[in-house]
Design a protein around this motif. Structure first.
Motif, short mmCIF file in Angstrom:
data_model
loop_
_atom_site.label_atom_id
_atom_site.label_comp_id
_atom_site.label_asym_id
_atom_site.label_seq_id
_atom_site.Cartn_x
_atom_site.Cartn_y
_atom_site.Cartn_z
N GLU A 171 0.50 1.31 1.78
CA GLU A 171 -0.41 1.09 1.56
C GLU A 171 -0.70 1.11 0.02
N ALA A 172 -0.58 2.28 -0.76
CA ALA A 172 0.31 2.26 -2.76
C ALA A 172 0.78 1.41 -3.07
N ALA A 173 1.64 0.83 -2.12
CA ALA A 173 2.68 -0.36 -2.40
C ALA A 173 1.73 -1.80 -2.58
N VAL A 174 1.42 -2.59 -1.91
CA VAL A 174 0.00 -2.91 -1.62
C VAL A 174 -0.47 -2.91 -2.87
N SER A 175 -1.39 -1.75 -2.67
CA SER A 175 -2.57 -1.58 -3.62
C SER A 175 -2.46 -1.95 -5.27
N LEU A 176 -0.92 -1.41 -5.82
CA LEU A 176 0.21 -1.61 -6.03
C LEU A 176 0.31 -3.48 -6.99
N GLY A 177 -0.44 -4.33 -5.54
CA GLY A 177 0.16 -5.35 -6.92
C GLY A 177 1.65 -6.19 -5.65
N CYS A 178 1.76 -5.40 -4.37
CA CYS A 178 2.97 -6.68 -3.64
C CYS A 178 2.54 -6.38 -2.23
#
Lengths: 354, 262
Positions: free
Chosen positions: B163-170
């Motif tokens: 989820e962290a990666a998604v929140s950073l734009g992935c």
């Protein structure tokens, strides 16, 4: 380029269970608002809805004038800090912090500059080439913070970011979070179950229960003027007694408790909500006295506990057991007959809820 | 202070090691025997039986088939198993519990039943070519290993990292490749090796699915043993053992073997 966050009439369900009910919330630009409540109150659900990990069943979410409601999570451009830090274990501190910039296709020179600046600002210069496994909890959360801040998001969100840290570090880190948030002027949504944490760093706090916001106000107002029995209890008004107005004499209202005792309430401090109301007092809002002449709630002192700055007495009264604090200088014996005199600035009056 | 070790413990330890390693010593000994039949202790020493493996074309051909099947079958099972394990771990709460057990069925069903039913369905029913049926069969019997071992590393994976990666734009898909895969690498390699070895050594499924012109090394060894009771079979076994040990050694060097026992 900080922006305001607006939630309008949000409802959310897990299966058939409703977890948020018609929730509206506005956070102004640069403001830090905390969602405070016990587990299951809907605070984390609210954060996950804004982050895009959940979809609301009704309502809209706006960041500035951008409609986020149906936007996929990766396109929302929100900095997130997690309870478990959620660092990428296979990347160094530097690469963790640079991850978001890399996704944004920022050139490597520019990326390096911004990452270095951010690592410096959270005080991790010496650890930039380590992996997260070799960092302490506090250091990890600094990396997480740097990683969320470096993308310069219009909104920062924190999901219980300090729960995994020890007490001393929690206090240091929350100050750090507030400092960085204010320095960047970033709008922030902060989820926690820790009242002290929420009150100490928030511009405003929303106290939540059962998927709804019970009261949203500055910590000062919440602390002194809770609007409901639930909020009052939450912020430390441990004593609640039902009362009824018996006479109104100019600047004083006299009220009677269920057991018959009378107390005086100065109008300058108290606004009586209705004929019958709830009288709420913190333990420090009831002072124990043995003076015959004083007007208060008659009591027999029960168990005494030492709470550091005072003694706390479990006082038997006609309205049940009340908690009252007494000074350290004069410990009182068990079974002493005394009176509890309300201290106006530590008491409040609340409407009786049906 | 000295730790006292009970003599019985020493005896049991020695016996256990004898039990584990004894047969291997016998096989290695037999493989080196300069006789035309299997015997232990070896009489005379020769490497003839090792060279013999590579001279008998049936062995070299089936060895090729076996390695091809082990790599192919494991790869196919990975392509199915990794997404399955991911879904099972990610949606643990939402998915019904029995779904995880479905993927273990191939090792719970008696192998002979599985082999027979695969023969009836794949080979006779659909009339698939032998090699295709073998590939599917091998992918199936190793699937439990890939799902379970990859699943084990996913169960200790903190999905808020994703989820962290998604929140950073992935995007979700990119986050899977960039963040999830590198962190379950050990599980994938371990699963691959377990599956590879299981496939390489399989007899019970292969015996039903092999047919005219297409066989695997273990099946060829069986057939060979029925006709000639010579040490080639022992030397081939030593060779298979060697491959297994070599693979393990590489893994130990790169990852450490502890993840297999975790």
């Amino acid at each position: 380029m900080t922006q305001s966050l607006t939630l309008e009439n949000i409802s959310a369900h897990y299966g058939s269970t409703q977890v948020l009910e018609d929730l509206s919330l506005h956070i102004a630009e640069g403001e830090l608002v905390s969602l405070l409540g016990s587990s299951g109150c809907g605070k984390t659900t609210t954060l996950r809805l804004v982050a895009g990990f959940l979809e609301p069943t009704a309502g809209t979410i706006h960041l500035g004038d951008r409609d986020l409601t149906r936007l996929p999570a990766h396109a929302r451009d929100i900095g997130l800090v997690f309870q478990t830090y959620a660092l990428f274990p296979h990347l160094t501190v530097r690469d963790n912090v640079g991850f978001g910039l890399k996704q944004r296709k920022i050139s490597s020179a520019e990326r390096k500059k911004r990452v270095d600046t951010m690592i410096e600002r959270v005080g991790l210069n010496d650890l930039a080439d380590r992996h997260p496994a070799n960092l302490s909890g506090g250091q990890r959360q600094r990396v997480a913070l740097a990683r969320a801040l470096v993308i310069d998001p219009p909104l920062l969100m924190f999901d219980e970011p300090l729960s995994n840290l020890d007490a001393k570090l929690r206090v240091d880190m929350r100050v750090e979070i507030r400092r960085l948030q204010q320095a960047n002027g970033t709008t922030a949504l902060y989820v926690t179950h820790d009242q002290e944490e929420a009150f100490s760093i928030s511009d405003r706090v929303a106290i939540m229960k059962g998927g709804r916001i019970m009261q949203l106000d500055t910590p000062e107002v919440l602390y002194s003027q809770p609007s409901s029995a639930f909020v009052a209890n939450f912020v430390g008004f441990d004593n609640m007694v039902e009362m009824e107005v018996v006479s109104d004499t100019g600047d004083m209202v006299q009220a009677q408790m269920s057991g018959g005792s009378l107390i005086d309430l100065p109008k300058s401090r108290f606004k009586v909500p209705s004929k019958k109301f709830l009288f709420a007092a913190r333990p420090e809002g009831l002072s124990v006295t043995t003076e015959e002449s004083s007007i208060g709630i008659p009591t027999t002192l029960g168990m005494r506990t030492y709470i550091g700055r005072a003694y706390q007495y479990h006082c038997e009264t006609e309205a049940g057991t009340l908690l009252a604090n007494g000074p350290q200088a004069t410990p009182r014996p068990l079974g002493q007959v005394a009176k509890l005199v309300p201290q106006p600035d530590q008491c409040c009056l609340l409407p009786i809820e049906s | 202070m000295k730790n006292r070790i009970h003599p019985a413990l020493i005896v049991i330890t020695v016996l256990t090691f004898l039990f584990l390693l004894g047969p291997l010593v016998v096989i290695i000994g037999s493989a080196l025997s300069d006789t035309s039949y299997l015997t232990f202790p070896p009489q005379g020493l020769t490497l003839h039986w090792f060279t013999n493996i590579f001279e008998v074309s049936a062995f070299t051909r089936t060895m090729g088939t076996s390695f091809m099947l082990a790599i192919g079958g494991t790869t196919v099972s990975m392509l199915i198993g990794i997404p399955a394990a991911y879904a099972l771990a990610r949606y643990r709460v939402e998915l019904p519990a029995f779904l995880g057990n479905v993927f273990v069925l191939p090792i719970l069903i008696p192998e002979i039943v599985l082999g027979f039913s695969l023969m009836k369905s794949l080979a006779s029913g659909f009339g698939l070519p032998i090699i295709v049926a073998l590939l599917i069969g091998h992918a199936l019997i190793v699937l439990p290993y890939t799902v379970r071992v990859v699943g084990a590393s996913l169960n200790s994976f903190d999905f808020s990292i994703e989820e962290a990666a998604v929140s950073l734009g992935c995007t979700r898909i990119k986050a899977f490749f960039v963040v999830v895969l590198p962190n379950i690498r050990a599980g994938i390699i371990a699963g691959f090796i377990l599956a590879f070895i299981t496939s390489l050594n399989d007899v019970s499924i292969s015996i039903f699915l092999t047919g005219p012109g297409v066989s695997t090394l273990p099946i060829q060894l069986l057939a060979h043993m029925e006709q000639f009771f010579d040490p080639t079979i022992a030397s081939a076994s030593v060779l298979l053992m060697g491959v297994t040990v070599a693979v393990m050694a590489v893994v130990e060097r790169t990852l450490g073997l502890t993840f297999l026992t975790k």
